[in-house]
Design an enzyme around this catalytic site. Structure first.
Site, PDB file in Angstrom:
ATOM      1  N   GLY A  23       2.909 -11.883   6.282  1.00 44.32           N
ATOM      2  CA  GLY A  23       1.953 -12.202   7.921  1.00 44.32           C
ATOM      3  C   GLY A  23       0.494 -13.586   7.386  1.00 44.32           C
ATOM      4  O   GLY A  23       0.588 -12.967   6.633  1.00 44.32           O
ATOM      5  N   ARG A  88       9.357 -11.924   7.135  1.00 42.81           N
ATOM      6  CA  ARG A  88       9.839 -10.854   6.021  1.00 42.81           C
ATOM      7  C   ARG A  88      11.115 -11.605   5.152  1.00 42.81           C
ATOM      8  O   ARG A  88      12.451 -11.181   4.675  1.00 42.81           O
ATOM      9  CB  ARG A  88      10.856 -10.101   7.151  1.00 42.81           C
ATOM     10  CG  ARG A  88      10.076  -9.404   7.838  1.00 42.81           C
ATOM     11  CD  ARG A  88      11.219  -8.075   8.991  1.00 42.81           C
ATOM     12  NE  ARG A  88       9.835  -7.722   9.635  1.00 42.81           N
ATOM     13  CZ  ARG A  88       9.005  -6.352   9.618  1.00 42.81           C
ATOM     14  NH1 ARG A  88       9.243  -5.879   8.576  1.00 42.81           N
ATOM     15  NH2 ARG A  88       8.373  -5.803  10.347  1.00 42.81           N
ATOM     16  N   ASP A 129       0.875  -9.272  -2.039  1.00 44.21           N
ATOM     17  CA  ASP A 129       1.724  -8.943  -2.881  1.00 44.21           C
ATOM     18  C   ASP A 129       3.227  -8.960  -2.583  1.00 44.21           C
ATOM     19  O   ASP A 129       3.986  -9.043  -3.788  1.00 44.21           O
ATOM     20  CB  ASP A 129       1.533  -7.048  -2.755  1.00 44.21           C
ATOM     21  CG  ASP A 129       1.547  -6.829  -1.918  1.00 44.21           C
ATOM     22  OD1 ASP A 129       1.640  -6.722  -0.820  1.00 44.21           O
ATOM     23  OD2 ASP A 129       1.587  -5.231  -2.396  1.00 44.21           O
ATOM     24  N   THR A 151      -4.119 -11.234   2.667  1.00 44.31           N
ATOM     25  CA  THR A 151      -4.399 -10.129   2.503  1.00 44.31           C
ATOM     26  C   THR A 151      -5.140  -9.472   3.314  1.00 44.31           C
ATOM     27  O   THR A 151      -6.478  -9.470   2.755  1.00 44.31           O
ATOM     28  CB  THR A 151      -3.900  -9.581   2.213  1.00 44.31           C
ATOM     29  OG1 THR A 151      -3.453  -7.568   3.034  1.00 44.31           O
ATOM     30  CG2 THR A 151      -3.965  -9.082   0.974  1.00 44.31           C
ATOM     31  N   ASP A 153      -5.661  -6.633   4.051  1.00 45.45           N
ATOM     32  CA  ASP A 153      -6.019  -5.289   3.399  1.00 45.45           C
ATOM     33  C   ASP A 153      -6.270  -4.942   1.880  1.00 45.45           C
ATOM     34  O   ASP A 153      -7.242  -4.124   1.799  1.00 45.45           O
ATOM     35  CB  ASP A 153      -4.306  -4.724   3.775  1.00 45.45           C
ATOM     36  CG  ASP A 153      -3.660  -4.309   4.585  1.00 45.45           C
ATOM     37  OD1 ASP A 153      -4.147  -4.694   5.701  1.00 45.45           O
ATOM     38  OD2 ASP A 153      -2.329  -3.800   4.384  1.00 45.45           O
ATOM     39  N   ASP A 155      -5.565  -6.004  -0.865  1.00 45.96           N
ATOM     40  CA  ASP A 155      -4.538  -5.390  -1.567  1.00 45.96           C
ATOM     41  C   ASP A 155      -3.843  -5.780  -2.480  1.00 45.96           C
ATOM     42  O   ASP A 155      -2.671  -5.599  -3.271  1.00 45.96           O
ATOM     43  CB  ASP A 155      -3.349  -3.672  -0.477  1.00 45.96           C
ATOM     44  CG  ASP A 155      -2.651  -4.453  -0.398  1.00 45.96           C
ATOM     45  OD1 ASP A 155      -2.683  -5.660   0.158  1.00 45.96           O
ATOM     46  OD2 ASP A 155      -1.445  -3.874   0.682  1.00 45.96           O
ATOM     47  N   ARG A 197      -1.978  -0.742   5.106  1.00 47.94           N
ATOM     48  CA  ARG A 197      -0.813   0.019   4.844  1.00 47.94           C
ATOM     49  C   ARG A 197      -0.547   0.730   3.690  1.00 47.94           C
ATOM     50  O   ARG A 197      -0.664   2.029   4.261  1.00 47.94           O
ATOM     51  CB  ARG A 197       0.475  -1.413   4.789  1.00 47.94           C
ATOM     52  CG  ARG A 197       1.942  -0.591   4.671  1.00 47.94           C
ATOM     53  CD  ARG A 197       2.488  -2.094   4.288  1.00 47.94           C
ATOM     54  NE  ARG A 197       2.970  -2.614   4.998  1.00 47.94           N
ATOM     55  CZ  ARG A 197       4.310  -2.080   6.562  1.00 47.94           C
ATOM     56  NH1 ARG A 197       5.094  -0.491   5.683  1.00 47.94           N
ATOM     57  NH2 ARG A 197       4.144  -2.760   6.906  1.00 47.94           N
TER      58      ARG A 197
HETATM   59  O1  F6P Z   1      -0.238  -5.827   5.351  1.00 45.52           O
HETATM   60  C1  F6P Z   1      -0.704  -6.778   6.225  1.00 45.52           C
HETATM   61  C2  F6P Z   1      -0.385  -6.097   7.447  1.00 45.52           C
HETATM   62  O2  F6P Z   1      -1.823  -6.336   8.827  1.00 45.52           O
HETATM   63  C3  F6P Z   1      -0.425  -4.716   6.996  1.00 45.52           C
HETATM   64  O3  F6P Z   1      -1.776  -4.213   7.244  1.00 45.52           O
HETATM   65  C4  F6P Z   1       0.142  -4.154   8.461  1.00 45.52           C
HETATM   66  O4  F6P Z   1       0.904  -2.455   8.244  1.00 45.52           O
HETATM   67  C5  F6P Z   1       1.826  -5.317   8.175  1.00 45.52           C
HETATM   68  O5  F6P Z   1       0.549  -6.547   7.818  1.00 45.52           O
HETATM   69  C6  F6P Z   1       2.431  -5.379  10.385  1.00 45.52           C
HETATM   70  O6  F6P Z   1       2.854  -6.313   9.757  1.00 45.52           O
HETATM   71  P1  F6P Z   1       3.589  -6.937  10.796  1.00 45.52           P
HETATM   72  O7  F6P Z   1       3.043  -8.111  11.735  1.00 45.52           O
HETATM   73  O8  F6P Z   1       4.830  -7.521  10.804  1.00 45.52           O
HETATM   74  O9  F6P Z   1       3.512  -5.996  12.223  1.00 45.52           O
END
Ligand code: F6P
Length: 382
Positions: A23, A88, A129, A151, A153, A155, A197
């Site tokens: 992302g 993805r 990750d 990230t 997050d 994480d 997440r």
């Molecule tokens: O991993 C970063 C993150 O922002 C998560 O907190 C969240 O669940 C996810 O990406 C959302 O991903 P997408 O943009 O694929 O909906």
């Protein structure tokens, strides 16, 4: 042990690639800029931008772009990524449509071939990750990679901080500050759903920074009764309003993580909806209480911050960290330290083998001082 697939590599690499996978995240462009400036100005190398993450190493010529110091002018403060991202794509499990069917292919041979076709001595892979896990496996197969953790997050295992986190916390904190004034005016409880997440870093930091009354994180399940009692106190006290920060991955005791599209396939499932679910649980609890007293008759509203936390300009802290990471990644290549990820430990910039990084997400340690501080600030943690 890395097989000698890339014999061109020497201490004097001349042409490197850079890609952004997973992302997007504030600060990606700052890393790209730092990679290009360091590679070109310090080492005199060429830089190839690979478009749309690993997709750009699976496709053809159109999937790359030459990056010069001119092409990275003015992108330091820009959100998103000028190279595009494909969140993805996994070359080990690449999805193709064939006669209406979805098939999964291992396209890693193409990735290795493409790196050679492009005559890249190394590729700087910027990602979270999941991306670092892919990078490690590709490196084990002979691909000359170095990793940069990103990230919001926070994480990614192996680094204390990743860029993007500070910006996301800033956005969430500003939202909490704004929600507080409307909550106070209407004597309401405001639930703010933030990203996170597997880890509650954004929720915990923004909750403490915004003076929340309740913070719920994915690291341990919450008890609705504990939250309800804490809210009762809020409404019995002078403030007569409450702020509840909940990470999207948080879940109640005996319950499950909430997805907005539960029926989709595992890899397409999106987290989201815990805020609304929590509001329902609290409404139900209020109804029970209302048959007796009226003190819990307050409105509850839910705000989901979602991708707002990922977009827009990076904070100055993230710009600095992203720039340090980008420059350090190029230094790793210059010193022949492939298969490693740059990281920040305390205030020290360091690096570690990708094999040691890509284990599990870095979660909030329950014995950390911020958890203790939150409790001391009378924040209910569920
Ligand atoms: O991993 C970063 C993150 O922002 C998560 O907190 C969240 O669940 C996810 O990406 C959302 O991903 P997408 O943009 O694929 O909906």
């Amino acid at each position: 042990m890395t097989p000698p697939l890339f014999t061109r590599f020497s201490m004097k690499a001349r042409r490197i690639g850079v890609l952004t996978a997973g992302g997007d995240c504030p600060g990606l462009n700052a890393v790209i800029r730092a990679v290009v400036k360091t590679a070109v100005l310090t080492y005199g190398w060429e830089v190839v931008g690979i478009k749309d993450g690993f997709d750009g190493l699976i496709g053809d010529e159109a999937s790359t772009v030459a990056l010069t110091t001119d092409s990275v002018q003015g992108i330091l403060a820009l959100g998103g990524t000028i190279l595009g991202a494909a969140s993805r794509t996994n070359p080990f499990l690449y999805t193709r449509r064939q006669q209406g069917n979805r098939i999964l292919l291992d396209v890693t041979p193409r990735v290795l071939e493409r790196i050679q076709e492009l005559e890249l001595d190394a590729v700087v892979v910027i990602g979270g990750d999941g991306t670092m896990r892919i990078a490690r496996e590709l490196h084990d197969m002979g691909a000359p990679l170095v990793g940069v953790p990103k990230t919001i997050d926070n994480d990614v295992d192996g680094t204390d901080v990743s860029f993007g986190f500070d910006t996301a916390v800033g956005i969430a904190t500003e939202a909490i500050d704004r929600l507080r004034t409307t909550a106070a005016s209407h004597h309401r409880a405001m639930i703010v759903e933030v990203m996170g997440r597997h880890s509650g870093w954004i929720a915990l930091h923004s909750g403490v920074a915004g003076g929340a009354d309740v913070v719920l994180i994915p690291e341990f399940p919450f008890d609705v009764e504990v939250i309800y009692r804490r809210l009762q106190r809020c409404f019995a006290e002078v403030q007569r309003s409450a702020i509840i920060v909940v990470a999207e991955g948080a879940y109640p005791t005996g319950g499950q993580t909430v997805f907005r599209n539960r029926t989709s396939s595992q890899e397409k499932r999106q987290l989201g909806g815990i805020g609304e679910y929590l509001a329902e649980l609290l409404h139900t609890r209020q109804e029970q209480e209302l048959s007796g007293v009226t003190e819990s008759d307050y409105d509850i509203r839910v705000t989901v911050l979602g991708h707002v936390q990922r977009g827009g300009t990076p904070s100055n802290t993230d710009r600095v960290l992203a720039t340090r990471f980008g420059a350090a990644a190029v230094r790793l290549v210059a010193h022949g330290k492939l298969g490693r990820m740059v990281a920040l430990r305390g205030e020290t910039l360091t690096d570690l083998p990708l094999a040691r990084v890509a284990r599990a997400p870095r979660t909030v340690p329950l014995d950390c001082d911020l958890i203790q501080t939150a409790r001391e600030m009378d924040i209910a943690l569920g």
